[in-house]
Structure formats: structure tokens, C-alpha cells
Design an enzyme around this catalytic site. Structure first.
Site, PDB file in Angstrom:
ATOM      1  CG  HIS A 125      -0.362   0.295   2.553  1.00  0.00           C
ATOM      2  ND1 HIS A 125      -0.307  -0.873   3.488  1.00  0.00           N
ATOM      3  CD2 HIS A 125      -0.049   1.483   3.179  1.00  0.00           C
ATOM      4  CE1 HIS A 125       0.373  -0.370   4.353  1.00  0.00           C
ATOM      5  NE2 HIS A 125       0.226   0.955   4.617  1.00  0.00           N
ATOM      6  CG  ASP A 157       0.041  -4.212   2.831  1.00  0.00           C
ATOM      7  OD1 ASP A 157       0.003  -3.516   1.474  1.00  0.00           O
ATOM      8  OD2 ASP A 157      -0.006  -3.484   4.060  1.00  0.00           O
ATOM      9  CB  SER A 168       3.480   1.793   5.717  1.00  0.00           C
ATOM     10  OG  SER A 168       2.292   1.509   6.107  1.00  0.00           O
TER      11      SER A 168
END
Length: 409
Positions: free
Chosen positions: A154, A184, A264
């Protein structure tokens, strides 16, 4: 419209509205209105709707040069070979349990050169329906001296430009080598000529225990001056989170180490300076509840991404929807967990045995299948051409059959 069609549409609408855990993926967008959700990309399904958009972060500045850090004796990096003839092992080399444990400052000194900032540029539509550039920031982990970097899908999904900024302030443009929305994870690569890359040491997450100290390292909010460091413990193991009605990520490490937007793709590390997780998501309404993809699963996926650019899985031929207790109660389903068939694709294994929309798969082989994350993990280890037994419900009747997995078209 007959009764069954009305029921089917009601189930599909309810499934699209169900979100067991409200989370935000910890990438950071700034400088523009909210764009596509920076959460995990939804599985392809005609039934499920995507999770709600994450909250944009509107202030961040470019990182500044970080001064060189003192020399610390460190573990050698895990070899990460991306050739098809010599792929990395699924069990990475790890320091022994008797290996030296480092202080938190020393862990940070060891890992900081291996944790990079990933800046992305995307195009979104403004209120006048005009294309407008927007920027986001995440984190990556250096895998090898050839320039391969691991991050979250993402973080880079849909980016028209990706820039990696290293510890010394130098930046390089990166390209996506491969990505996998179901886990992911993504691998990007920079040209390594002239760079002194320091690959991170990858540990073994299966060795972790609840209560062990961990350190999160990442570029929170894109703040200048190097990565942000926070410390906590392993709060739980084997967690699962639903990011939308069609996507579940399983076997996550839960931690109370502070994780913020921009983290992230960053490293969750143990006190031996080994990466044991990839920071991925936080609970939007919670406090001190963050999640990391365990490194053992990540190595399997990343190895395939480096080798071929995608992950090979057996293919059943359905659009999956997670069954939840709420959905089961509302529509009087026979089970509270499993995979509701939202669509059957013609010419696939599911069609060959006559699976129907609204059948509920609960087991493949000897493995209970409670959500799409467990389905994805099962199919990674069961390749096209393999025959698999399936247990499913049609109405209140439990049925058994077997099919031969295909390859994704």
C-alpha cells in the site's frame, strides 16, 4: 425478482459493510486531499466493497542529512539471493539464542542504515475533476547490496514515481519489482552503483514470544532528521485483521511499540538487531495497538517477488467474502467463519465441481479456512495442478468434494 435473488443482494450489501477491525495502514499522505485508501488493496471480487479511506496527514517535510553514526559491531546480514537457481531459504539464517543482545541505542545504530524512506508521487482528481499530484511517505528495508528493498504494497501501489532516501540524505528513483496485495508486501529496487548499501539482518519470527522487547524503526510522518524509534513488547502473536470484507491478513505480530503514519514498511526488530516483522497497520480507534507482518511469511512472499515479480498460488476460481458472526446472525448462515462464494468463474476448479454463489468453504485439505488470509496462505503452499479436498456448506448441508487447483489466468 425472486426470493433467492433478493437474499443474495442483501448478503452482498451486508458483506460489503462489515469491517471487523477498523484500521488505518500506516503510510502517510500529505499535501493533497484524501485519495485512494492507503490501506491494503482489496481482493478482486464482485461482492466486496473496499474499506473506508484512511485519514490523510497534511504536514511533512523533506528529510535532512543524518550525520554518520558510531561504529557498532553487528551481525552479518542474511544472504538474500534473487536468482531462480539459488533462491533464499524459507528459514533465514539467525543468530543463536546465545548471541549477544544489544542495547536499544546500539540496535538503532545497526539498523538505521538499512531502514530507508520511501517517497511516492501519485495523481488524484481534485474537486474540478482535474489530475492533481499528491505525495506520500512510507518506509523500506534494504534486503541486499543489489538494491532490493522490501516495503508494504500500500506504500507504492499506484505510485507514478518512487524515490528512496538513504541515511546519508542521498536519493535514488526506484522501480517496483513485484507486489502482492493479499499479503500487503512489495519489493522495489534502486540502481546500486555508487551506494554502500547495508542489508538488514532478518531474524526468525517463530522464535518470538509474547512479552519480548521489540523496537519499531520507521519514517513516521516523514519527519526530517532520520527515522523515528519507539520501543515496546510483543503484545500478541498470530493476530488476524480484516481490512475489508474480502481481505484478511493473518499471523500478524501485535505490538505496543508506537507506530504512526509513515511507518508502513518499516522494521520491527528484536534486541539482537534482527528484523522480525514489517510494520503495517494500527487500530484507528485504539491506543498502542499496532501490527507487523511476521518475517517468516514475508520471506516466502518476497523471495517469489524478487524471482518472478508475483506470487504463485493455486487458483480456485471464486470471489471470496469473509463470513463474520454478524453476517451469519443476520442471514442465518450455518457457520460464523469461512469463505462465502461471491462469484464462480467459468472454467475453473470451483466451476468444475459445481460450487455455487453463497456456498461457504470451511476447509481445504486438512486445514480449516476461516478467512481470506488463511485461504491465501493455504494457496501459496498448494500449487496449480495439486488436487485438494474441500468441505463446504450449501444451505445447512455440509458437503465434501475435491478439485484440482488451476493457475490464475
Amino acid at each position: 425478482m425472486n426470493f433467492l435473488e433478493i437474499r443474495r443482494r442483501r448478503i452482498h450489501r451486508a458483506a460489503s459493510a462489515v469491517l471487523v477491525i477498523s484500521l488505518i495502514a500506516v503510510a502517510c499522505n500529505f499535501g493533497q486531499p484524501v485519495q485512494e485508501p492507503v490501506g491494503i488493496a482489496p481482493a478482486a471480487s464482485s461482492v466486496a466493497a473496499t474499506a473506508e479511506a484512511t485519514q490523510a496527514v497534511t504536514t511533512a517535510t523533506a528529510p535532512s542529512v543524518v550525520p554518520p553514526l558510531p561504529t557498532v559491531e553487528e551481525p552479518s546480514p542474511t544472504p538474500f539471493v534473487d536468482g531462480a537457481d539459488n533462491p533464499p531459504t524459507s528459514e533465514p539464517e539467525s543468530l543463536s539464542q546465545q548471541a549477544e543482545k544489544f542495547t536499544t541505542p546500539d540496535v538503532v545504530k545497526i539498523l538505521t542504515p538499512s531502514v530507508v524512506q520511501v517517497v511516492t508521487e501519485t495523481l488524484s482528481m481534485n474537486m474540478f475533476n482535474q489530475a492533481s499530484p499528491s505525495q506520500g511517505v512510507g518506509t523500506g528495508i534494504v534486503l541486499n547490496a543489489d538494491g532490493h528493498i522490501m516495503t508494504n504494497n500500500h506504500v507504492v501501489d499506484g505510485a507514478r514515481r518512487i524515490t528512496v532516501i538513504f541515511e546519508n540524505g542521498e536519493s535514488r528513483e526506484a522501480k517496483v519489482v513485484g507486489n502482492d496485495f493479499q499479503t500487503d508486501l512489495a519489493v522495489i529496487r534502486v540502481e546500486a552503483d555508487g551506494l554502500e548499501l547495508r542489508p538488514a539482518k532478518l531474524g526468525v519470527s517463530a522464535d518470538m514470544q509474547v512479552g519480548e522487547d521489540v523496537i519499531a524503526i520507521g519514517h513516521a510522518l516523514g519527519l526530517p532528521g532520520g527515522p523515528t524509534v519507539s520501543k515496546g513488547v510483543v503484545s500478541a502473536l498470530g493476530r488476524s485483521i480484516d481490512t475489508d470484507s474480502s481481505t484478511t491478513i493473518v499471523d500478524l505480530i501485535q505490538t505496543d511499540a508506537e507506530i504512526n503514519p509513515g511507518n508502513s514498511g518499516g522494521a520491527l526488530v528484536n534486541d539482537r538487531a534482527e528484523v522480525i516483522g514489517i510494520n503495517t497497520a494500527i487500530i484507528q480507534s485504539g491506543r498502542g495497538i499496532g501490527f507487523a507482518i511476521n518475517i517468516d511469511d514475508a520471506k516466502i512472499v518476497v523471495s517469489q517477488l524478487m524471482e518472478r515479480g508475483y506470487v504463485v498460488r493455486g487458483f480456485i476460481g471464486i470471489s471470496p467474502v469473509n463470513v463474520t458472526p454478524g453476517l451469519a446472525s443476520r442471514f442465518d448462515l450455518p457457520v460464523t467463519k469461512g469463505i462465502l462464494v461471491g462469484r464462480v468463474i467459468a472454467g475453473t476448479a470451483a466451476a468444475d465441481i459445481g460450487l455455487r454463489v453463497e456456498d461457504i468453504i470451511v476447509q481445504l485439505g486438512a486445514t480449516p479456512i476461516l478467512n481470506t488470509g488463511e485461504l491465501s496462505k493455504f494457496l501459496i503452499t498448494h500449487q496449480p495442478g495439486e488436487t485438494v479436498a474441500v468441505v463446504y456448506y450449501r444451505g445447512d448441508t455440509e458437503m465434501q468434494d475435491e478439485f484440482t487447483l488451476g493457475g490464475r489466468p
